[in-house]
Design a protein around this motif. Structure first.
Motif, PDB file in Angstrom:
ATOM      1  N   PHE A  72      35.805  43.771  36.767  1.00 19.95           N
ATOM      2  CA  PHE A  72      36.428  42.783  35.953  1.00 19.95           C
ATOM      3  C   PHE A  72      37.258  43.375  34.877  1.00 19.95           C
ATOM      4  O   PHE A  72      36.755  44.535  34.508  1.00 19.95           O
ATOM      5  CB  PHE A  72      35.550  41.850  35.257  1.00 19.95           C
ATOM      6  CG  PHE A  72      34.921  41.105  36.512  1.00 19.95           C
ATOM      7  CD1 PHE A  72      35.379  39.839  36.836  1.00 19.95           C
ATOM      8  CD2 PHE A  72      33.566  41.390  36.813  1.00 19.95           C
ATOM      9  CE1 PHE A  72      34.921  39.159  37.829  1.00 19.95           C
ATOM     10  CE2 PHE A  72      32.664  40.831  37.775  1.00 19.95           C
ATOM     11  CZ  PHE A  72      33.457  39.893  38.341  1.00 19.95           C
ATOM     12  N   CYS A 114      29.649  38.591  32.386  1.00 19.37           N
ATOM     13  CA  CYS A 114      30.226  38.240  31.195  1.00 19.37           C
ATOM     14  C   CYS A 114      29.740  37.963  29.851  1.00 19.37           C
ATOM     15  O   CYS A 114      30.332  37.987  28.951  1.00 19.37           O
ATOM     16  CB  CYS A 114      31.380  37.539  31.542  1.00 19.37           C
ATOM     17  SG  CYS A 114      32.648  38.010  32.461  1.00 19.37           S
ATOM     18  N   LYS A 162      30.627  36.984  38.038  1.00 18.13           N
ATOM     19  CA  LYS A 162      31.410  36.923  36.897  1.00 18.13           C
ATOM     20  C   LYS A 162      30.705  36.238  35.830  1.00 18.13           C
ATOM     21  O   LYS A 162      30.603  36.864  34.791  1.00 18.13           O
ATOM     22  CB  LYS A 162      32.885  36.246  37.152  1.00 18.13           C
ATOM     23  CG  LYS A 162      33.913  36.262  35.801  1.00 18.13           C
ATOM     24  CD  LYS A 162      35.078  35.712  36.241  1.00 18.13           C
ATOM     25  CE  LYS A 162      35.926  35.525  35.032  1.00 18.13           C
ATOM     26  NZ  LYS A 162      37.332  34.859  35.485  1.00 18.13           N
ATOM     27  N   GLU A 211      39.095  39.001  33.966  1.00 17.13           N
ATOM     28  CA  GLU A 211      39.783  38.426  34.889  1.00 17.13           C
ATOM     29  C   GLU A 211      39.421  39.586  35.945  1.00 17.13           C
ATOM     30  O   GLU A 211      39.009  40.609  35.540  1.00 17.13           O
ATOM     31  CB  GLU A 211      41.385  38.569  34.935  1.00 17.13           C
ATOM     32  CG  GLU A 211      41.865  39.785  34.322  1.00 17.13           C
ATOM     33  CD  GLU A 211      43.426  39.685  34.243  1.00 17.13           C
ATOM     34  OE1 GLU A 211      43.828  38.506  34.029  1.00 17.13           O
ATOM     35  OE2 GLU A 211      44.189  40.771  33.950  1.00 17.13           O
ATOM     36  N   GLU A 212      39.385  39.276  37.345  1.00 16.73           N
ATOM     37  CA  GLU A 212      39.100  39.887  38.325  1.00 16.73           C
ATOM     38  C   GLU A 212      40.337  41.219  38.313  1.00 16.73           C
ATOM     39  O   GLU A 212      41.520  40.753  38.365  1.00 16.73           O
ATOM     40  CB  GLU A 212      39.099  39.617  39.738  1.00 16.73           C
ATOM     41  CG  GLU A 212      37.474  38.788  39.820  1.00 16.73           C
ATOM     42  CD  GLU A 212      37.456  38.512  41.273  1.00 16.73           C
ATOM     43  OE1 GLU A 212      37.464  39.483  42.234  1.00 16.73           O
ATOM     44  OE2 GLU A 212      37.092  36.983  41.450  1.00 16.73           O
TER      45      GLU A 212
END
Length: 82
Positions: free
Chosen positions: A34, A8, A4, A54-55
């Motif tokens: 994500f 991101c 993540k 967010e997943e």
């Protein structure tokens, strides 16, 4: 660094607002998925973009995890969610 954290931040361009999901791909395999919450300029590299994410739910993620994908488009994204 987590998947993540790696996916991101530090994007060269802010993708279209139509992009809702991001696949983290390494060695042609999906390592994570994500949902983009919001975009902002990267605090460490102001010429690049980052996003909060967010997943996705497990039922969606399982369809794509460990699948082999090629990169599409100038930034490596395509609409695969239907």
């Amino acid at each position: 660094m987590s998947v993540k954290q790696a996916v991101c931040r530090a994007w060269k361009r802010r993708p279209s607002k139509d992009v809702e999901y991001v696949l983290a791909i390494a060695d042609s395999h999906v390592k994570g998925m994500f949902r983009i919450l919001r975009w902002y300029q990267d605090h460490e590299e102001p010429t690049r973009w980052a996003f909060d994410a967010e997943e996705v739910p497990i039922d969606i993620r399982q369809k794509y995890e460990n699948q082999k994908f090629r990169m599409y488009g100038p930034m490596g994204y395509t609409n695969i969610i239907s």
